[in-house]
Design an enzyme around this catalytic site. Structure first.
Site, PDB file in Angstrom:
ATOM      1  N   SER A 280      41.430  30.277  38.425  1.00 27.65           N
ATOM      2  CA  SER A 280      41.066  28.924  37.958  1.00 27.65           C
ATOM      3  C   SER A 280      41.686  28.613  36.599  1.00 27.65           C
ATOM      4  O   SER A 280      42.124  27.484  36.351  1.00 27.65           O
ATOM      5  CB  SER A 280      39.548  28.754  37.910  1.00 27.65           C
ATOM      6  OG  SER A 280      38.956  29.780  37.156  1.00 27.65           O
ATOM      7  N   HIS A 310      37.499  34.539  44.436  1.00 32.70           N
ATOM      8  CA  HIS A 310      37.264  34.115  43.041  1.00 32.70           C
ATOM      9  C   HIS A 310      35.840  33.552  42.959  1.00 32.70           C
ATOM     10  O   HIS A 310      34.899  34.216  43.351  1.00 32.70           O
ATOM     11  CB  HIS A 310      38.362  33.113  42.661  1.00 32.70           C
ATOM     12  CG  HIS A 310      38.445  32.748  41.213  1.00 32.70           C
ATOM     13  ND1 HIS A 310      37.932  33.519  40.206  1.00 32.70           N
ATOM     14  CD2 HIS A 310      39.014  31.663  40.582  1.00 32.70           C
ATOM     15  CE1 HIS A 310      38.161  32.930  39.024  1.00 32.70           C
ATOM     16  NE2 HIS A 310      38.810  31.805  39.233  1.00 32.70           N
ATOM     17  N   HIS A 357      36.999  44.149  40.672  1.00 32.53           N
ATOM     18  CA  HIS A 357      37.606  43.149  39.781  1.00 32.53           C
ATOM     19  C   HIS A 357      39.070  43.492  39.564  1.00 32.53           C
ATOM     20  O   HIS A 357      39.451  44.664  39.549  1.00 32.53           O
ATOM     21  CB  HIS A 357      36.885  43.116  38.422  1.00 32.53           C
ATOM     22  CG  HIS A 357      37.173  41.875  37.653  1.00 32.53           C
ATOM     23  ND1 HIS A 357      38.256  41.763  36.817  1.00 32.53           N
ATOM     24  CD2 HIS A 357      36.545  40.678  37.624  1.00 32.53           C
ATOM     25  CE1 HIS A 357      38.274  40.554  36.296  1.00 32.53           C
ATOM     26  NE2 HIS A 357      37.244  39.865  36.767  1.00 32.53           N
ATOM     27  N   ARG A 366      28.941  40.374  31.975  1.00 32.13           N
ATOM     28  CA  ARG A 366      28.301  39.139  32.441  1.00 32.13           C
ATOM     29  C   ARG A 366      27.236  39.478  33.491  1.00 32.13           C
ATOM     30  O   ARG A 366      26.234  38.781  33.618  1.00 32.13           O
ATOM     31  CB  ARG A 366      29.359  38.193  33.032  1.00 32.13           C
ATOM     32  CG  ARG A 366      30.424  37.768  32.026  1.00 32.13           C
ATOM     33  CD  ARG A 366      31.541  36.992  32.687  1.00 32.13           C
ATOM     34  NE  ARG A 366      32.211  37.759  33.729  1.00 32.13           N
ATOM     35  CZ  ARG A 366      33.138  37.269  34.563  1.00 32.13           C
ATOM     36  NH1 ARG A 366      33.499  35.997  34.473  1.00 32.13           N
ATOM     37  NH2 ARG A 366      33.711  38.034  35.465  1.00 32.13           N
ATOM     38  N   ASP A 412      29.504  37.696  39.752  1.00 29.73           N
ATOM     39  CA  ASP A 412      28.959  37.008  40.926  1.00 29.73           C
ATOM     40  C   ASP A 412      27.879  37.811  41.641  1.00 29.73           C
ATOM     41  O   ASP A 412      27.126  37.265  42.440  1.00 29.73           O
ATOM     42  CB  ASP A 412      30.088  36.676  41.916  1.00 29.73           C
ATOM     43  CG  ASP A 412      31.113  35.745  41.296  1.00 29.73           C
ATOM     44  OD1 ASP A 412      30.694  34.818  40.587  1.00 29.73           O
ATOM     45  OD2 ASP A 412      32.324  35.956  41.498  1.00 29.73           O
TER      46      ASP A 412
HETATM   47  C1  LIG Z   1      37.901  40.834  42.965  1.00 38.29           C
HETATM   48  C2  LIG Z   1      38.939  41.414  43.913  1.00 38.29           C
HETATM   49  C3  LIG Z   1      39.604  40.281  44.684  1.00 38.29           C
HETATM   50  C4  LIG Z   1      39.993  42.126  43.098  1.00 38.29           C
HETATM   51  O1  LIG Z   1      41.033  42.474  43.977  1.00 38.29           O
HETATM   52  P1  LIG Z   1      42.108  43.566  43.598  1.00 38.29           P
HETATM   53  O2  LIG Z   1      42.552  43.436  42.184  1.00 38.29           O
HETATM   54  O3  LIG Z   1      43.162  43.487  44.639  1.00 38.29           O
HETATM   55  O4  LIG Z   1      41.244  44.899  43.728  1.00 38.29           O
HETATM   56  P2  LIG Z   1      41.755  46.390  43.981  1.00 38.29           P
HETATM   57  O5  LIG Z   1      43.111  46.622  43.398  1.00 38.29           O
HETATM   58  O6  LIG Z   1      40.664  47.281  43.545  1.00 38.29           O
HETATM   59  O7  LIG Z   1      41.910  46.423  45.579  1.00 38.29           O
HETATM   60  C5  LIG Z   1      42.350  47.601  46.229  1.00 38.29           C
HETATM   61  C6  LIG Z   1      41.738  47.648  47.627  1.00 38.29           C
HETATM   62  O8  LIG Z   1      40.307  47.763  47.499  1.00 38.29           O
HETATM   63  C7  LIG Z   1      39.687  46.728  48.232  1.00 38.29           C
HETATM   64  N1  LIG Z   1      38.497  46.263  47.549  1.00 38.29           N
HETATM   65  C8  LIG Z   1      38.423  45.755  46.296  1.00 38.29           C
HETATM   66  N2  LIG Z   1      37.160  45.338  46.058  1.00 38.29           N
HETATM   67  C9  LIG Z   1      36.450  45.587  47.179  1.00 38.29           C
HETATM   68  C10 LIG Z   1      35.120  45.334  47.550  1.00 38.29           C
HETATM   69  N3  LIG Z   1      34.249  44.744  46.748  1.00 38.29           N
HETATM   70  N4  LIG Z   1      34.726  45.707  48.781  1.00 38.29           N
HETATM   71  C11 LIG Z   1      35.599  46.302  49.626  1.00 38.29           C
HETATM   72  N5  LIG Z   1      36.880  46.539  49.344  1.00 38.29           N
HETATM   73  C12 LIG Z   1      37.293  46.180  48.114  1.00 38.29           C
HETATM   74  C13 LIG Z   1      40.718  45.611  48.262  1.00 38.29           C
HETATM   75  O9  LIG Z   1      40.443  44.681  49.302  1.00 38.29           O
HETATM   76  C14 LIG Z   1      41.996  46.376  48.438  1.00 38.29           C
HETATM   77  O10 LIG Z   1      42.081  46.749  49.795  1.00 38.29           O
HETATM   78  P3  LIG Z   1      43.513  46.788  50.561  1.00 38.29           P
HETATM   79  O11 LIG Z   1      44.280  47.844  49.877  1.00 38.29           O
HETATM   80  O12 LIG Z   1      43.130  47.118  51.951  1.00 38.29           O
HETATM   81  O13 LIG Z   1      44.115  45.438  50.418  1.00 38.29           O
HETATM   82  C15 LIG Z   1      38.279  42.427  44.898  1.00 38.29           C
HETATM   83  O14 LIG Z   1      37.643  43.444  44.153  1.00 38.29           O
HETATM   84  C16 LIG Z   1      37.297  41.770  45.851  1.00 38.29           C
HETATM   85  O15 LIG Z   1      37.718  41.275  46.888  1.00 38.29           O
HETATM   86  N6  LIG Z   1      35.965  41.768  45.509  1.00 38.29           N
HETATM   87  C17 LIG Z   1      34.979  41.089  46.307  1.00 38.29           C
HETATM   88  C18 LIG Z   1      35.017  39.591  46.042  1.00 38.29           C
HETATM   89  C19 LIG Z   1      34.477  39.249  44.669  1.00 38.29           C
HETATM   90  O16 LIG Z   1      33.434  39.735  44.258  1.00 38.29           O
HETATM   91  N7  LIG Z   1      35.190  38.359  43.962  1.00 38.29           N
HETATM   92  C20 LIG Z   1      34.766  37.884  42.652  1.00 38.29           C
HETATM   93  C21 LIG Z   1      35.576  38.484  41.572  1.00 38.29           C
HETATM   94  S1  LIG Z   1      34.979  38.024  39.976  1.00 38.29           S
END
Ligand SMILES: CC(C)(COP(=O)(O)OP(=O)(O)OC[C@H]1O[C@@H](n2cnc3c(N)ncnc32)[C@H](O)[C@@H]1OP(=O)(O)O)[C@@H](O)C(=O)NCCC(=O)NCCS
Length: 475
Positions: A280, A310, A357, A366, A412
């Site tokens: 954002s 997000h 994250h 937070r 979140d």
């Molecule tokens: C926030 C988020 C998008 C960050 O993504 P990122 O920087 O790519 O995270 P990572 O590098 O740790 O990801 C590596 C792997 O772990 C997985 N992973 C990360 N968080 C995860 C979670 N909460 N549950 C399951 N798997 C998760 C990713 O999907 C990725 O899988 P892949 O290799 O099969 O694609 C991710 O942690 C997520 O999807 N969280 C859940 C949604 C969420 O809470 N979003 C709000 C963020 S403030």
């Protein structure tokens, strides 16, 4: 105070010092500035600070302009540009271990130092906005001025009211929100001034005016969407004697619950800014770099916030947690039953919402401050207990699964449970509240983008073929 201003000579002196010496000078300077007691208005104060900051940036560019900020690997280009340092964001910096600092203040610092409402204990988001814009902790009077100014600017044009009223209830609240913000562009002072040919040095003043108008109008938009979609569509008027959060609570229909008003103050403060690279913030900044006005820029940011990875994660968390409760038959489920449910989610290829994250590697502060709020105000809420149980269980499972780089909860994972406690149970609406708060962070930076004359953003992209050619025969 003048002797603390960074001059070119001071910069040469500073650059010959160790990093620790440099840090203590910078923090002494920042602290001295913070305690400047005054009742000046925000724009007045900003116009004093901008020339100082412009000089500082000029000196930094002159002295450090050719230094490297780090290497960019092919993995980074394919990996969502994680870790690439390629953007300036003044309001906040995110440390992977410690979490967010707003102008060098942690969340507990803000809770201690920012002005509070009469009888309140949480910081007022007006104060946070002042801090983000100026780098200074405002006085109580300055914050009150801001509350009154926002209340005075809060009315939305009737055609925007009609536009919201005509949206079908089935249109997601975030789409309605973004639509209304785009439509407010009709009255953009920046767009009009640009057309009339103002010089670059005046851009920030019009972006400031638009940003103040936009922030002021967000509660009215959010309240209208909420009342239309979930209630009878009737909305009270803004009360010029209330602060921003109290007015928002009133518009949503929860103004008589003092703890909810306090929650809004905390919520709007902590969701405001998370440095510049998140979707954002980056979207707002990117679109703004084309000199699109603050309405068009922020609406791009809102569209990004509406994505489930997000901001939309906050609606997903409560939905997922409630589904788990219903499937397990009660909020008092055993650890074993919860573990099975979390594994089931992961094995079906879904993420556990609210955990992980892109930058953080520890529990999000937070999350922690919302947990502290819950421990103080709703310690026996069954859903809070369930969220606490998840906090004890999920990080271990995500670690065992071994994929995510950060198994800890983010912002979140906690916001929904607080909102539902006070009766705001409509999860689809949660990201709108996140959006109201995010406006404070991204618009404060947009003012600085124009004050510093930051140019059109245009990073270089490459095709896979190009990448292969670059490294052919170079093993
Ligand atoms: C926030 C988020 C998008 C960050 O993504 P990122 O920087 O790519 O995270 P990572 O590098 O740790 O990801 C590596 C792997 O772990 C997985 N992973 C990360 N968080 C995860 C979670 N909460 N549950 C399951 N798997 C998760 C990713 O999907 C990725 O899988 P892949 O290799 O099969 O694609 C991710 O942690 C997520 O999807 N969280 C859940 C949604 C969420 O809470 N979003 C709000 C963020 S403030």
């Amino acid at each position: 105070m003048a002797s603390l201003r960074p001059t070119h000579r001071a910069f040469s002196l500073i650059s010959s010092m160790t990093l620790t010496q440099q840090r203590s000078i910078v923090s002494a300077y920042t602290i001295a500035k913070r305690f400047k007691s005054t009742t000046q208005g925000l724009k007045e104060r900003l116009s004093e600070i901008i020339p100082e900051k412009q000089a500082e940036v000029k000196a930094v560019k002159q002295e450090l302009g050719k230094k490297s900020l780090g290497e960019v690997t092919v993995d980074m280009a394919y990996g969502g540009m994680r870790g690439i340092k390629g953007m300036i964001w003044e309001g906040s910096v995110l440390d992977p271990e410690e979490g967010i600092r707003f102008r060098n203040l942690t969340i507990p610092d803000c809770q201690k130092m920012l002005p509070k409402a009469e009888g309140g204990q949480e910081p007022l988001p007006e104060g946070l906005f002042w801090l983000l814009v100026t780098g200074e902790v405002p006085t109580k009077e300055q914050v009150q001025l801001l509350s009154s100014e926002w209340a005075a600017r809060a009315t939305i044009p009737s055609f925007v009211e009609e536009l919201i009223d005509r949206c079908p209830n089935t249109l997601h609240p975030m789409s309605q929100f973004s639509l209304a913000v785009t439509a407010l562009q009709h009255d953009s002072q920046f767009a009009k001034a640009y057309q009339s040919g103002i010089p670059k040095t005046q851009y920030w003043e019009y972006v400031y005016e638009d940003s103040m108008d936009l922030i002021a109008k967000l509660p009215n938009i959010a309240g209208r969407i909420y009342r239309n979609v979930y209630k009878d569509g009737k909305l009270p008027a803004i009360n010029p004697n209330l602060d921003y959060s109290a007015n928002l609570a009133q518009l949503l229909g929860f103004g008589d619950k003092q703890d909810f008003v306090e929650l809004m103050r905390l919520y709007l403060t902590i969701h405001s800014d998370h440095e510049g690279g998140n979707v954002s913030a980056h979207a707002t900044h990117l679109v703004g770099s084309a000199l699109s006005d603050p309405y068009l820029s922020f609406s791009a940011g809102l569209n990004g916030l509406a994505g489930p990875l997000h901001g939309l994660a906050n609606q997903e968390v409560l939905r997922w947690t409630m589904k788990m409760r219903d499937e397990l038959g009660s909020a008092e489920a055993s650890d074993e039953a919860i573990k099975d449910y979390v594994w089931k989610t992961l094995k079906s290829g879904q993420v556990v919402p609210g955990y992980g994250h892109a930058v953080l590697r520890k529990t999000d502060p937070r999350y922690t401050c919302q947990r502290e709020f819950a421990l103080k105000h709703l310690p026996t809420d069954p859903m809070f207990k369930l969220v606490s149980q998840l906090y004890n269980i999920v990080p271990g499972i995500l670690t065992e699964q071994g994929k995510t780089k950060n198994p800890w909860p983010n912002v979140d994972a906690h916001s929904g449970v607080l909102l539902q406690h006070y009766g705001l149970v409509e999860q689809d609406f949660y990201t709108v509240l996140f959006g109201v708060s995010r406006g404070l962070g991204v618009l404060s930076q947009l003012i600085w983008d124009r004050a510093l004359g930051l140019p059109l953003e245009r990073p270089k992209s490459l095709s896979t073929e190009h990448v292969k050619k670059m490294f052919a025969n170079k093993n």
